[in-house]
Scaffold this motif. Structure first.
Motif, PDB file in Angstrom:
ATOM      1  N   GLY A   8      -6.655  -4.869 -10.594  1.00  0.00           N
ATOM      2  CA  GLY A   8      -5.323  -5.418 -10.465  1.00  0.00           C
ATOM      3  C   GLY A   8      -5.246  -6.875 -10.070  1.00  0.00           C
ATOM      4  O   GLY A   8      -4.152  -7.450 -10.001  1.00  0.00           O
ATOM      5  N   ARG A  19      -0.054  -6.037  -7.822  1.00  0.00           N
ATOM      6  CA  ARG A  19      -0.392  -4.793  -7.151  1.00  0.00           C
ATOM      7  C   ARG A  19      -1.862  -4.486  -7.389  1.00  0.00           C
ATOM      8  O   ARG A  19      -2.298  -4.331  -8.540  1.00  0.00           O
ATOM      9  CB  ARG A  19       0.462  -3.621  -7.639  1.00  0.00           C
ATOM     10  CG  ARG A  19       0.239  -2.375  -6.785  1.00  0.00           C
ATOM     11  CD  ARG A  19       1.140  -1.221  -7.142  1.00  0.00           C
ATOM     12  NE  ARG A  19       0.641  -0.456  -8.274  1.00  0.00           N
ATOM     13  CZ  ARG A  19       0.936   0.827  -8.484  1.00  0.00           C
ATOM     14  NH1 ARG A  19       1.720   1.484  -7.626  1.00  0.00           N
ATOM     15  NH2 ARG A  19       0.484   1.452  -9.557  1.00  0.00           N
ATOM     16  N   SER A  21      -5.118  -1.965  -6.920  1.00  0.00           N
ATOM     17  CA  SER A  21      -5.438  -0.549  -6.801  1.00  0.00           C
ATOM     18  C   SER A  21      -6.900  -0.402  -6.424  1.00  0.00           C
ATOM     19  O   SER A  21      -7.725  -1.254  -6.746  1.00  0.00           O
ATOM     20  CB  SER A  21      -5.176   0.185  -8.119  1.00  0.00           C
ATOM     21  OG  SER A  21      -3.830   0.107  -8.501  1.00  0.00           O
ATOM     22  N   TYR A  80      -3.436   1.451  -2.638  1.00  0.00           N
ATOM     23  CA  TYR A  80      -2.692   0.354  -3.265  1.00  0.00           C
ATOM     24  C   TYR A  80      -2.414  -0.760  -2.266  1.00  0.00           C
ATOM     25  O   TYR A  80      -2.344  -0.540  -1.057  1.00  0.00           O
ATOM     26  CB  TYR A  80      -1.354   0.856  -3.818  1.00  0.00           C
ATOM     27  CG  TYR A  80      -1.462   1.971  -4.820  1.00  0.00           C
ATOM     28  CD1 TYR A  80      -1.258   3.294  -4.432  1.00  0.00           C
ATOM     29  CD2 TYR A  80      -1.775   1.715  -6.148  1.00  0.00           C
ATOM     30  CE1 TYR A  80      -1.367   4.332  -5.340  1.00  0.00           C
ATOM     31  CE2 TYR A  80      -1.894   2.752  -7.065  1.00  0.00           C
ATOM     32  CZ  TYR A  80      -1.680   4.049  -6.656  1.00  0.00           C
ATOM     33  OH  TYR A  80      -1.800   5.071  -7.572  1.00  0.00           O
TER      34      TYR A  80
END
Length: 122
Positions: A8, A19, A21, A80
């Motif tokens: 990400g 975001r 991950s 996350y």
């Protein structure tokens, strides 16, 4: 041990969002306190955010509080980091890590991912 793979990262303009991950495998993800750390060029690895395994309590570095949100999906074995209002000083390699204790000290995290680069342009 748990295996961790981040994704990400990328290049974004200041004020933008990303975001990150972190996919976990190899052990019971829900049993680990999970954290995000970052390392900028020439600097030491620094704490960003942590989410505990027991109560899913969250803790943030002052520099990201109010802009970043850490969360976890135990059903998907995924961690996350939602990053909003990004600043050039957020530029770093971001690492996810797993610990058996509730801690923000990198020394207490025994499993680390390979890192993902985040670059914020001004």
């Amino acid at each position: 041990q748990v295996q961790l793979v981040e994704s990400g990262g990328g290049l974004v303009q200041a004020g933008g969002s990303l975001r990150l991950s972190c996919a976990a495998s190899g052990h019971t993800f829900s049993s680990f306190t999970m954290g995000w750390f970052r390392q900028a060029p020439g600097k030491e690895r620094a704490f960003v955010a942590v989410i505990t395994w027991s109560t899913e309590s969250t803790y943030y570095a002052d520099s990201v509080k109010g802009r970043f949100t850490i969360s976890r999906d135990n059903a998907k074995n995924t961690l996350y980091l939602q990053m909003n209002s990004l600043k050039p000083q957020d530029t770093a390699v971001y690492y996810c890590a797993a610990a058996l204790s509730n801690s923000i000290d990198p020394e207490d995290f025994g499993s680390w991912g390979q890192g993902t680069q985040v670059t914020v342009s001004s």
